[in-house]
Design a protein around this motif. Structure first.
Motif, mmCIF file in Angstrom:
data_model
loop_
_atom_site.group_PDB
_atom_site.id
_atom_site.type_symbol
_atom_site.label_atom_id
_atom_site.label_comp_id
_atom_site.label_asym_id
_atom_site.label_seq_id
_atom_site.Cartn_x
_atom_site.Cartn_y
_atom_site.Cartn_z
ATOM 1 N N GLY A 91 9.544 -4.289 11.312
ATOM 2 C CA GLY A 91 8.493 -3.554 12.007
ATOM 3 C C GLY A 91 7.626 -2.798 11.022
ATOM 4 O O GLY A 91 7.461 -3.196 9.854
ATOM 5 N N THR A 92 7.094 -1.678 11.470
ATOM 6 C CA THR A 92 6.217 -0.881 10.601
ATOM 7 C C THR A 92 6.983 -0.237 9.446
ATOM 8 O O THR A 92 6.369 0.206 8.467
ATOM 9 N N ALA A 93 8.296 -0.204 9.533
ATOM 10 C CA ALA A 93 9.093 0.357 8.428
ATOM 11 C C ALA A 93 8.997 -0.507 7.185
ATOM 12 O O ALA A 93 9.262 -0.024 6.076
ATOM 13 N N THR A 113 5.003 4.278 4.727
ATOM 14 C CA THR A 113 5.309 4.605 6.125
ATOM 15 C C THR A 113 6.754 5.057 6.302
ATOM 16 O O THR A 113 7.228 5.183 7.430
ATOM 17 N N GLU A 114 7.455 5.337 5.211
ATOM 18 C CA GLU A 114 8.882 5.674 5.331
ATOM 19 C C GLU A 114 9.092 7.009 6.048
ATOM 20 O O GLU A 114 9.988 7.158 6.886
ATOM 21 N N ASP A 156 6.892 8.616 8.031
ATOM 22 C CA ASP A 156 6.130 8.790 9.263
ATOM 23 C C ASP A 156 7.018 8.511 10.473
ATOM 24 O O ASP A 156 7.902 7.645 10.439
ATOM 25 N N PRO A 157 6.765 9.248 11.567
ATOM 26 C CA PRO A 157 7.523 8.957 12.796
ATOM 27 C C PRO A 157 7.118 7.614 13.382
ATOM 28 O O PRO A 157 5.987 7.140 13.203
ATOM 29 N N VAL A 158 8.050 6.982 14.048
ATOM 30 C CA VAL A 158 7.812 5.656 14.624
ATOM 31 C C VAL A 158 7.003 5.826 15.909
ATOM 32 O O VAL A 158 7.352 6.601 16.794
ATOM 33 N N ASN A 159 5.944 5.081 15.999
ATOM 34 C CA ASN A 159 5.131 5.038 17.204
ATOM 35 C C ASN A 159 5.506 3.774 17.983
ATOM 36 O O ASN A 159 5.263 2.662 17.518
ATOM 37 N N PRO A 160 6.112 3.912 19.171
ATOM 38 C CA PRO A 160 6.572 2.711 19.899
ATOM 39 C C PRO A 160 5.448 1.738 20.241
ATOM 40 O O PRO A 160 5.633 0.514 20.188
ATOM 41 N N GLU A 168 4.467 -0.002 17.092
ATOM 42 C CA GLU A 168 5.571 -0.897 16.689
ATOM 43 C C GLU A 168 5.550 -2.180 17.510
ATOM 44 O O GLU A 168 5.767 -3.280 16.966
ATOM 45 N N ARG A 173 4.843 -5.859 15.715
ATOM 46 C CA ARG A 173 5.820 -6.949 15.726
ATOM 47 C C ARG A 173 5.245 -8.198 16.417
ATOM 48 O O ARG A 173 5.584 -9.329 16.044
#
Length: 229
Positions: A119-121, A126-127, A129-133, A136, A140
């Protein structure tokens, strides 16, 4: 009194022949058959030699004509108007081109699979940064599309009956590079790795299509020259 002089001798007493050597009186003499003049040996030899020369010339002409009009029965004879070895250079060009297309497809499919899993990871910077669903999910999805584009490149290179589809796939990659340009313009400068990818996506598809066109054109010219020769 009868005279015994030869002048008064009867025809029967002179052997039954007349004065000209014919048969008995009143019978015409058989005409003599003319004898054909004999051909001198030198003339005979010249005639024989001329006949032999005429026969040899006829045989040679017939043989050459038959050989020219009868196609070879060998199973490995080259096709009409095509010389052996003429298409080897064109075949090598196509093999190199197809190899490059396969490699491009493998690289795209590998990147797509990598981002599809992480994914965005998997993106740089971007390590923390909070994950934006929402982001994401969208990311994907397009990562899966990248896998599909790579598979399309590989399929085109292997089959190659679908070479016209190469233009469509290259156009898709080129438009993706334009999307990176828009992102850079509206959202700021991305990581240098993405800038490198943007340059490749904008430059490589047109170069690949120009290369494809060049090989196709040269192959047609070689085939035309082979048919003329």
């Amino acid at each position: 009194m009868t005279s015994n002089s030869p002048e008064h001798e009867s025809p029967s007493a002179s052997g039954g022949r007349g004065r000209d050597g014919a048969g008995p009186a009143g019978t015409p003499r058989e005409p003599e058959r003319p004898v054909a003049p004999s051909t001198p040996p030198s003339r005979r030899a010249d005639t024989t030699a001329a006949g032999d020369a005429t026969g040899a010339t006829t045989a040679a002409t017939t043989g050459s004509t038959t050989g020219a009009t009868t196609p070879a029965r060998s199973g490995t004879a080259p096709a009409k108007g095509r010389k052996p070895g003429k298409g080897s250079s064109s075949g090598d060009d196509w093999n190199v081109f197809r190899t490059v297309v396969v490699l491009v497809g493998l690289v795209l499919a590998a990147f797509g699979a990598y981002y599809l899993i992480l994914g965005t990871a998997g993106l740089p910077d971007t390590e923390a940064d909070p994950v934006n669903p929402t982001l994401e999910s969208q990311f994907r999805f397009f990562s899966a599309m990248m896998v599909g584009v790579g598979a399309a490149f590989i399929t085109i290179a292997i089959k190659f009956q679908w070479a016209n589809m190469l233009w469509l796939v290259c156009l898709m990659v080129f438009i993706g590079g334009i999307g990176r340009v828009l992102s850079w313009a509206f959202s700021g400068t991305p990581n240098y790795i993405l800038i490198i990818l943007m340059v490749v996506e904008l430059a490589f598809p047109p170069a690949l299509l120009v290369w494809h066109r060049y090989i196709a054109k040269t192959s047609d010219l070689r085939r035309e020259f082979a048919q003329r020769g």
